[in-house]
Design a protein around this motif. Structure first.
Motif, PDB file in Angstrom:
ATOM      1  N   ARG A 184      12.868  14.875   4.648  1.00 21.04           N
ATOM      2  CA  ARG A 184      13.809  15.891   4.179  1.00 21.04           C
ATOM      3  C   ARG A 184      13.521  17.238   4.844  1.00 21.04           C
ATOM      4  O   ARG A 184      14.312  18.158   4.720  1.00 21.04           O
ATOM      5  N   ASN A 185      12.376  17.346   5.495  1.00 21.82           N
ATOM      6  CA  ASN A 185      11.904  18.614   6.050  1.00 21.82           C
ATOM      7  C   ASN A 185      11.898  18.549   7.575  1.00 21.82           C
ATOM      8  O   ASN A 185      11.081  17.843   8.174  1.00 21.82           O
ATOM      9  N   ASP A 186      12.795  19.310   8.224  1.00 22.90           N
ATOM     10  CA  ASP A 186      12.876  19.249   9.684  1.00 22.90           C
ATOM     11  C   ASP A 186      11.663  19.879  10.363  1.00 22.90           C
ATOM     12  O   ASP A 186      11.398  19.625  11.541  1.00 22.90           O
ATOM     13  N   GLU A 187      10.890  20.688   9.637  1.00 23.87           N
ATOM     14  CA  GLU A 187       9.693  21.287  10.211  1.00 23.87           C
ATOM     15  C   GLU A 187       8.613  20.242  10.488  1.00 23.87           C
ATOM     16  O   GLU A 187       7.770  20.423  11.360  1.00 23.87           O
ATOM     17  N   VAL A 188       8.633  19.160   9.722  1.00 22.52           N
ATOM     18  CA  VAL A 188       7.630  18.110   9.915  1.00 22.52           C
ATOM     19  C   VAL A 188       7.758  17.494  11.307  1.00 22.52           C
ATOM     20  O   VAL A 188       6.769  17.312  12.021  1.00 22.52           O
ATOM     21  N   ALA A 189       8.986  17.193  11.704  1.00 24.18           N
ATOM     22  CA  ALA A 189       9.212  16.556  13.002  1.00 24.18           C
ATOM     23  C   ALA A 189       8.826  17.477  14.146  1.00 24.18           C
ATOM     24  O   ALA A 189       8.193  17.055  15.119  1.00 24.18           O
ATOM     25  N   LEU A 190       9.199  18.739  14.059  1.00 24.70           N
ATOM     26  CA  LEU A 190       8.864  19.698  15.107  1.00 24.70           C
ATOM     27  C   LEU A 190       7.359  19.926  15.177  1.00 24.70           C
ATOM     28  O   LEU A 190       6.797  20.171  16.243  1.00 24.70           O
ATOM     29  N   ALA A 211       5.233  -0.158  21.523  1.00 25.04           N
ATOM     30  CA  ALA A 211       5.342  -0.255  20.071  1.00 25.04           C
ATOM     31  C   ALA A 211       6.248   0.830  19.507  1.00 25.04           C
ATOM     32  O   ALA A 211       6.350   1.934  20.052  1.00 25.04           O
ATOM     33  N   LEU A 212       6.921   0.487  18.411  1.00 20.83           N
ATOM     34  CA  LEU A 212       7.689   1.440  17.616  1.00 20.83           C
ATOM     35  C   LEU A 212       7.078   1.460  16.227  1.00 20.83           C
ATOM     36  O   LEU A 212       6.935   0.418  15.584  1.00 20.83           O
ATOM     37  N   ILE A 213       6.693   2.648  15.771  1.00 21.01           N
ATOM     38  CA  ILE A 213       6.121   2.792  14.441  1.00 21.01           C
ATOM     39  C   ILE A 213       7.010   3.731  13.633  1.00 21.01           C
ATOM     40  O   ILE A 213       7.274   4.859  14.044  1.00 21.01           O
ATOM     41  N   VAL A 214       7.500   3.247  12.500  1.00 18.88           N
ATOM     42  CA  VAL A 214       8.345   4.044  11.618  1.00 18.88           C
ATOM     43  C   VAL A 214       7.480   4.645  10.524  1.00 18.88           C
ATOM     44  O   VAL A 214       6.768   3.930   9.816  1.00 18.88           O
ATOM     45  N   ILE A 215       7.514   5.974  10.403  1.00 18.23           N
ATOM     46  CA  ILE A 215       6.840   6.683   9.322  1.00 18.23           C
ATOM     47  C   ILE A 215       7.930   7.172   8.380  1.00 18.23           C
ATOM     48  O   ILE A 215       8.605   8.162   8.642  1.00 18.23           O
ATOM     49  N   ASP A 216       8.134   6.456   7.305  1.00 16.87           N
ATOM     50  CA  ASP A 216       9.250   6.714   6.404  1.00 16.87           C
ATOM     51  C   ASP A 216       8.855   7.678   5.284  1.00 16.87           C
ATOM     52  O   ASP A 216       7.791   7.544   4.678  1.00 16.87           O
ATOM     53  N   ASP A 217       9.715   8.660   5.044  1.00  9.70           N
ATOM     54  CA  ASP A 217       9.599   9.557   3.891  1.00  9.70           C
ATOM     55  C   ASP A 217       8.352  10.428   3.945  1.00  9.70           C
ATOM     56  O   ASP A 217       7.618  10.539   2.965  1.00  9.70           O
ATOM     57  N   ILE A 218       8.100  11.067   5.071  1.00  9.79           N
ATOM     58  CA  ILE A 218       6.975  11.986   5.192  1.00  9.79           C
ATOM     59  C   ILE A 218       7.437  13.382   4.788  1.00  9.79           C
ATOM     60  O   ILE A 218       8.510  13.823   5.200  1.00  9.79           O
ATOM     61  N   TRP A 219       6.649  14.082   3.978  1.00 13.53           N
ATOM     62  CA  TRP A 219       7.117  15.308   3.344  1.00 13.53           C
ATOM     63  C   TRP A 219       6.594  16.590   3.971  1.00 13.53           C
ATOM     64  O   TRP A 219       7.294  17.584   4.040  1.00 13.53           O
ATOM     65  N   ARG A 220       5.323  16.605   4.392  1.00 13.20           N
ATOM     66  CA  ARG A 220       4.703  17.872   4.792  1.00 13.20           C
ATOM     67  C   ARG A 220       4.056  17.771   6.166  1.00 13.20           C
ATOM     68  O   ARG A 220       3.624  16.688   6.587  1.00 13.20           O
ATOM     69  N   GLU A 221       3.960  18.928   6.823  1.00 13.86           N
ATOM     70  CA  GLU A 221       3.299  18.969   8.134  1.00 13.86           C
ATOM     71  C   GLU A 221       1.848  18.519   8.044  1.00 13.86           C
ATOM     72  O   GLU A 221       1.328  17.840   8.924  1.00 13.86           O
ATOM     73  N   GLY A 222       1.183  18.909   6.955  1.00 13.42           N
ATOM     74  CA  GLY A 222      -0.205  18.510   6.759  1.00 13.42           C
ATOM     75  C   GLY A 222      -0.379  17.012   6.660  1.00 13.42           C
ATOM     76  O   GLY A 222      -1.439  16.463   7.031  1.00 13.42           O
ATOM     77  N   ASP A 223       0.642  16.313   6.168  1.00  8.27           N
ATOM     78  CA  ASP A 223       0.572  14.852   6.074  1.00  8.27           C
ATOM     79  C   ASP A 223       0.508  14.236   7.475  1.00  8.27           C
ATOM     80  O   ASP A 223      -0.215  13.260   7.705  1.00  8.27           O
ATOM     81  N   TRP A 224       1.301  14.803   8.391  1.00  6.73           N
ATOM     82  CA  TRP A 224       1.264  14.312   9.765  1.00  6.73           C
ATOM     83  C   TRP A 224      -0.112  14.548  10.388  1.00  6.73           C
ATOM     84  O   TRP A 224      -0.650  13.690  11.082  1.00  6.73           O
ATOM     85  N   ASP A 225      -0.691  15.688  10.114  1.00  7.59           N
ATOM     86  CA  ASP A 225      -2.002  15.999  10.678  1.00  7.59           C
ATOM     87  C   ASP A 225      -3.064  14.997  10.228  1.00  7.59           C
ATOM     88  O   ASP A 225      -4.026  14.722  10.959  1.00  7.59           O
ATOM     89  N   LEU A 226      -2.905  14.441   9.054  1.00  7.03           N
ATOM     90  CA  LEU A 226      -3.878  13.478   8.541  1.00  7.03           C
ATOM     91  C   LEU A 226      -3.813  12.132   9.259  1.00  7.03           C
ATOM     92  O   LEU A 226      -4.838  11.459   9.415  1.00  7.03           O
ATOM     93  N   ILE A 227      -2.625  11.747   9.697  1.00  5.56           N
ATOM     94  CA  ILE A 227      -2.469  10.395  10.261  1.00  5.56           C
ATOM     95  C   ILE A 227      -2.227  10.379  11.762  1.00  5.56           C
ATOM     96  O   ILE A 227      -2.194   9.313  12.381  1.00  5.56           O
ATOM     97  N   LYS A 228      -2.074  11.553  12.394  1.00  6.00           N
ATOM     98  CA  LYS A 228      -1.610  11.638  13.778  1.00  6.00           C
ATOM     99  C   LYS A 228      -2.597  11.105  14.804  1.00  6.00           C
ATOM    100  O   LYS A 228      -2.212  10.846  15.950  1.00  6.00           O
TER     101      LYS A 228
END
Length: 470
Positions: A170-176, A137-154
């Protein structure tokens, strides 16, 4: 809008939960017009996604308007991706979201037959993991802003072979933060040549030849104005659409003089001077609208970020506000207005496959910023989208209650303005209302109670006093 005696009483449609859950999903269309400078990037991105032994997360990082979502959409709809990933899902997170809604959207797309409407988070998590264990599967998460947002859905993205996650931010820290081995992809702004190529395609669309002819004086003015776009595709498209409607050298000179940098809320991660120049172009696109389209465009400020606006319902709102019909039907006029906004690249639209009629509308983040700014300047509409944002009295004659999950909303205590003309309930989560007594709001003309839940299940009798409803 002028009162022209348009007929419509109350927009009160039964909600379809799953459809509403999808309303924050950005468009993943199969076609994208005017792709300039993207071809090589698309192929590179597809290559990253197909690499089985590389990182699980691939990210597209860049400022607003640079084309992150467009690039992701092209990869998502690429033939190689569709043949390699049986499971495909696309969800927009944005600055405000609910984890349950995100997981519902993902599961609904990975398993269309599954009824997600009544599932709690635990069941959603279990079923998504089960699906991802059985297929690539490929899942696209479009327009995520904050690291905390990833923690909620990861929690649904457990490390496993065959799963790829594509993030846009817009924030490269989110991906890392999501994956230390993340493959970052950073689109660059268009070059001067690519910018001019895209501009000509929008301003001078010629189907029969690849040659674009333009007077030298107009080219010089156009190139000068192009500098304000900074190589951002969105700004170039908007400027091209604006100038494409003006065919005289005099008008081009007038528009050149009118491009200014308004005071807007710029992103802290972007260079402010650059941001202001780009917003100057977008701002001017609004100022050049005819009066009736300005009103229609400002109405879109009622809706939350990345919300897919139902055109059928929107047309009724416009009608009740006094849209001029001139003998045509509500939808015919509304579709005509939307067509004009689409041609100006001010809104993103989705059409019905069978009828080709507009189905939903959406605003790009940067164009929405212009919409919100102008709506605030003109006191066009006030929104209540969080518990902390209900700062009454409401000075505007239009009020949109956007997001009050698990909260009770009482019109009489929350809304002090007796001159209120429009009241819309636009939900993301469950909306409960203790009472809706309209004795102090008898000038109401537009009322949408689609998502209002009344105490005792009964509509207050005082609604009969609203004799001005259209």
């Amino acid at each position: 809008m002028q009162n022209l005696g348009v007929q419509k009483v109350i927009v009160n449609e039964e909600s379809l939960l799953v459809k509403e859950r999808e309303m924050r999903q950005t468009f993943s269309r199969d076609e994208e017009d005017h792709l300039v400078g993207l071809e090589r990037n698309v192929e590179r991105l597809v290559g990253y996604l197909l690499e089985g032994d590389s990182s699980q997360v691939v990210s597209i990082i860049g400022m607003g308007g640079i084309g992150k979502t467009t690039l992701a959409r092209q990869a998502f709809n690429h033939g190689k991706i569709k043949s390699n990933f049986p499971g495909l899902a696309w969800v927009c997170v944005s600055q405000q979201f609910e984890r349950k809604c995100v997981w519902q959207t993902i599961l609904q797309q990975l398993w269309p037959e599954c009824d997600v409407s009544k599932m709690m988070e635990g069941e959603l998590l279990e079923k998504i993991i089960r699906v991802l264990e059985t297929e690539k599967a490929l899942i696209v998460i479009d327009d995520i802003w904050r690291e905390g947002d990833w923690d909620l859905i990861k929690h649904v993205f457990l490390p496993r072979k065959g799963l790829k996650v594509l993030l846009t931010s817009r924030n490269d820290e989110v991906a890392l933060h999501a994956d230390k081995q993340c493959v970052p992809f950073k689109p660059e702004c268009l070059t001067s040549e690519e910018s001019w190529d895209l501009f000509q395609r929008i301003a001078f669309p010629i189907k029969d030849t690849a040659e674009f002819k333009i007077e030298e004086d107009m080219k010089e003015i156009g190139m000068e104005m192009m500098k304000h776009c900074g190589g951002l595709p969105l700004a170039i498209k908007v400027l091209g659409a604006l100038l494409g409607k003006e065919y005289s050298l005099h008008e081009w000179k007038r528009i050149r003089e009118n491009i200014k940098a308004p005071t807007v809320r710029a992103s802290g991660s972007d260079d402010r001077n650059f941001n202001l120049k780009v917003y100057g172009v977008l701002y001017l696109s609004f100022e050049e609208l005819p009066a009736y389209l300005k009103q229609c465009f400002l109405y879109l400020a009622s809706f939350p970020e990345d919300y897919k606006i139902d055109v059928e319902k929107l047309s009724y709102y416009w009608a009740a506000e006094g849209m001029d019909f001139d003998g045509a039907s509500i939808r015919e006029v509304a579709d005509g207005y939307i067509e004009e906004l689409v041609k100006r690249n001010m809104v993103i639209s989705k059409r019905d496959v069978d009828t080709s009629r507009f189905e939903t509308l959406q605003l790009h983040d940067m164009m929405r910023e212009v919409c919100l700014r102008k709506a605030e300047e003109e006191n066009f509409v006030q929104t209540i989208d969080t518990m902390a944002n209900s700062e009454s009295p409401c000075k505007s004659r239009r009020l949109a209650v956007v997001r009050l999950p698990e909260e009770t909303f009482n019109v009489d205590t929350e809304v002090k303005n007796p001159s209120l003309r429009t009241l819309l309930f636009i939900k993301n989560g469950e909306l409960k209302t203790r009472s809706l007594f309209f004795t102090r709001h008898q000038l109401m003309r537009v009322l949408d109670l689609s998502f209002a839940k009344f105490e005792g299940g009964k509509v207050p009798s005082s609604i009969g006093k609203l004799i001005h409803l259209r």
